[in-house]
Design an enzyme around this catalytic site. Structure first.
Site, PDB file in Angstrom:
ATOM      1  N   GLU A  90       0.952  -0.970  -0.142  1.00 20.73           N
ATOM      2  CA  GLU A  90       0.110  -0.006  -0.164  1.00 20.73           C
ATOM      3  C   GLU A  90       0.808   1.254  -0.024  1.00 20.73           C
ATOM      4  O   GLU A  90       1.768   1.523   0.628  1.00 20.73           O
ATOM      5  CB  GLU A  90      -0.718  -0.264   1.107  1.00 20.73           C
ATOM      6  CG  GLU A  90      -1.728   1.268   1.364  1.00 20.73           C
ATOM      7  CD  GLU A  90      -2.046   1.110   2.976  1.00 20.73           C
ATOM      8  OE1 GLU A  90      -2.016  -0.101   3.750  1.00 20.73           O
ATOM      9  OE2 GLU A  90      -3.073   1.998   3.441  1.00 20.73           O
ATOM     10  N   ILE A  92       1.636   4.820   1.209  1.00 16.84           N
ATOM     11  CA  ILE A  92       1.131   5.445   2.244  1.00 16.84           C
ATOM     12  C   ILE A  92       1.150   7.160   1.939  1.00 16.84           C
ATOM     13  O   ILE A  92       2.387   7.589   1.820  1.00 16.84           O
ATOM     14  CB  ILE A  92       1.784   5.207   3.585  1.00 16.84           C
ATOM     15  CG1 ILE A  92       1.937   3.914   4.032  1.00 16.84           C
ATOM     16  CG2 ILE A  92       1.536   6.114   4.859  1.00 16.84           C
ATOM     17  CD1 ILE A  92       0.602   3.311   4.482  1.00 16.84           C
ATOM     18  N   ASP A 193      13.886  -1.908  13.988  1.00 16.53           N
ATOM     19  CA  ASP A 193      14.606  -0.973  13.181  1.00 16.53           C
ATOM     20  C   ASP A 193      13.966   0.464  13.315  1.00 16.53           C
ATOM     21  O   ASP A 193      13.668   1.125  12.663  1.00 16.53           O
ATOM     22  CB  ASP A 193      14.750  -1.340  11.724  1.00 16.53           C
ATOM     23  CG  ASP A 193      16.106  -0.697  11.046  1.00 16.53           C
ATOM     24  OD1 ASP A 193      16.703   0.050  11.771  1.00 16.53           O
ATOM     25  OD2 ASP A 193      16.130  -0.942   9.651  1.00 16.53           O
TER      26      ASP A 193
HETATM   27  P1  ADP Z   1      14.687   0.862   2.442  1.00 11.07           P
HETATM   28  O1  ADP Z   1      14.322  -0.338   2.608  1.00 11.07           O
HETATM   29  O2  ADP Z   1      15.856   1.183   1.626  1.00 11.07           O
HETATM   30  O3  ADP Z   1      15.209   1.532   3.749  1.00 11.07           O
HETATM   31  P2  ADP Z   1      12.247   2.231   3.257  1.00 11.07           P
HETATM   32  O4  ADP Z   1      11.295   1.081   3.378  1.00 11.07           O
HETATM   33  O5  ADP Z   1      12.585   2.733   4.471  1.00 11.07           O
HETATM   34  O6  ADP Z   1      13.212   1.939   2.164  1.00 11.07           O
HETATM   35  O7  ADP Z   1      11.697   3.331   2.414  1.00 11.07           O
HETATM   36  C1  ADP Z   1      12.206   4.417   2.016  1.00 11.07           C
HETATM   37  C2  ADP Z   1      11.367   5.780   1.868  1.00 11.07           C
HETATM   38  O8  ADP Z   1      10.090   5.751   1.231  1.00 11.07           O
HETATM   39  C3  ADP Z   1      10.981   5.743   3.496  1.00 11.07           C
HETATM   40  O9  ADP Z   1      11.688   6.838   4.175  1.00 11.07           O
HETATM   41  C4  ADP Z   1       9.468   6.459   3.061  1.00 11.07           C
HETATM   42  O10 ADP Z   1       9.699   8.175   3.155  1.00 11.07           O
HETATM   43  C5  ADP Z   1       8.956   6.050   1.884  1.00 11.07           C
HETATM   44  N1  ADP Z   1       8.050   5.153   2.198  1.00 11.07           N
HETATM   45  C6  ADP Z   1       8.435   3.702   2.546  1.00 11.07           C
HETATM   46  N2  ADP Z   1       7.224   2.776   2.618  1.00 11.07           N
HETATM   47  C7  ADP Z   1       6.293   3.577   2.193  1.00 11.07           C
HETATM   48  C8  ADP Z   1       4.930   3.267   1.849  1.00 11.07           C
HETATM   49  N3  ADP Z   1       4.322   2.174   2.097  1.00 11.07           N
HETATM   50  N4  ADP Z   1       4.327   4.414   1.171  1.00 11.07           N
HETATM   51  C9  ADP Z   1       4.838   5.575   0.752  1.00 11.07           C
HETATM   52  N5  ADP Z   1       6.097   5.877   0.791  1.00 11.07           N
HETATM   53  C10 ADP Z   1       6.748   4.844   1.777  1.00 11.07           C
END
Ligand code: ADP
Length: 285
Positions: A90, A92, A193
């Site tokens: 999803e 966000i 984390d």
């Molecule tokens: P990584 O696994 O490379 O650390 P993240 O899961 O932290 O990546 O995601 C990187 C960035 O993307 C996050 O800091 C956030 O700003 C954005 N993000 C993460 N998950 C979502 C989501 N489900 N929907 C929208 N933006 C997201």
């Protein structure tokens, strides 16, 4: 331009979302490449692509998100599907926080931590960044933390040549003193984390946890990580304690828990994290 993996294309069509219409890179993925993927049917999704070939990394992330979702403490993105090198969930939409935002964060995290288990660990190993996080079940929290958290990362740092002999002795001394420094705690469900970047303010201003490395461990370690690169507002910690009181002096122990994440950062991103690691070892010498 991203080439969409074949099994992801199949997934999009078979799930009824429709083919990918628009793919837009998003800043902020420290470990993976991340995208907003919009489909023909105007569904907005968040796509993670792993480029370094840790094949089970996304299956484990999906397992962790589901474990958090099950306890209903803090909202997590819904998982749509995953393959060896992709994870689709999803999207966000970020919004302005509601007035009770930080209270909701504290209470929700406490609720997650109130979910306990007889043993420390998790059903599978998972990943912290792209490094392995060992979750072999263990009834002894001290053994678990010294061997699979601090010990594992310290050993890796030694292999990579970051650690001088003097610091090996200081590390052994810290491990020896752990029983005196850390109170006995149950094995709590943890985000794993929880730096501030893994908390988003989602639709309707509610908190959303992303990118976990879930296991059953010492809850204080999750709280410690919230202060490692920034921190939550004070209201969150107060609200947490109203739901799940903490043992006196918990903030004094944060450095010990955060040594795990600093060692991991040293191993992932290099020598710029060495001084913070050394300072903690010096502090407990
Ligand atoms: P990584 O696994 O490379 O650390 P993240 O899961 O932290 O990546 O995601 C990187 C960035 O993307 C996050 O800091 C956030 O700003 C954005 N993000 C993460 N998950 C979502 C989501 N489900 N929907 C929208 N933006 C997201």
């Amino acid at each position: 331009m991203l080439k969409i993996p074949n099994d992801l294309s199949c997934y999009l069509n078979e799930s009824g979302m429709g083919s990918a219409l628009k793919i837009q890179p998003i800043n902020g993925g420290y470990t993976n490449q991340v995208y907003l993927l919009e489909t023909e049917n105007r569904i907005k999704t968040f796509l993670k692509i792993n480029t370094i070939g840790c094949q089970s990394v996304f299956i484990r992330e999906a397992d962790g998100l589901k474990a958090l979702e099950n306890v209903n403490g803090i909202r997590v993105p819904q998982i749509y599907g995953y393959g060896e090198d992709w994870l689709l969930m999803e999207f966000i939409e970020v919004s302005e926080p509601v007035e009770s935002y930080w209270i909701d964060v504290g209470e929700g995290l406490a609720k997650i931590h109130l979910t306990t288990n007889e043993k420390f660990g998790f059903a599978n190993d998972n990943f912290i960044g792209n490094n392995l996080q060992v979750n072999t079940w263990n009834t002894d929290g001290f053994k678990f933390f010294s061997e699979y958290r601090l010990g594992f990362q310290f050993e890796l740092a030694c292999q990579k040549g970051y650690i001088a002999n003097d610091y090996c002795k200081l590390f052994d001394r810290l491990i020896f003193r752990l029983h005196d420094l850390i109170p006995v705690q149950p094995a709590s469900l943890m985000h794993g984390d929880l730096w501030v970047g893994n908390l988003m303010c989602g639709p309707q201003g509610v908190p959303v946890f992303i990118d976990p490395a879930v296991y059953f461990g010492w809850a204080e370690a999750d709280l410690a990580m919230t202060t490692l690169f920034g921190q939550f507002e004070e209201d969150a910690y107060n609200a947490y304690e109203n739901v799940r009181p903490l043992t006196f002096g918990y903030r004094d122990r944060f450095d010990i828990y955060n040594l795990y994440h600093l060692l991991n950062h040293l191993n992932l991103f290099g020598v710029s994290y060495l001084t913070r690691v050394q300072n903690i070892l010096d502090k407990y010498s």
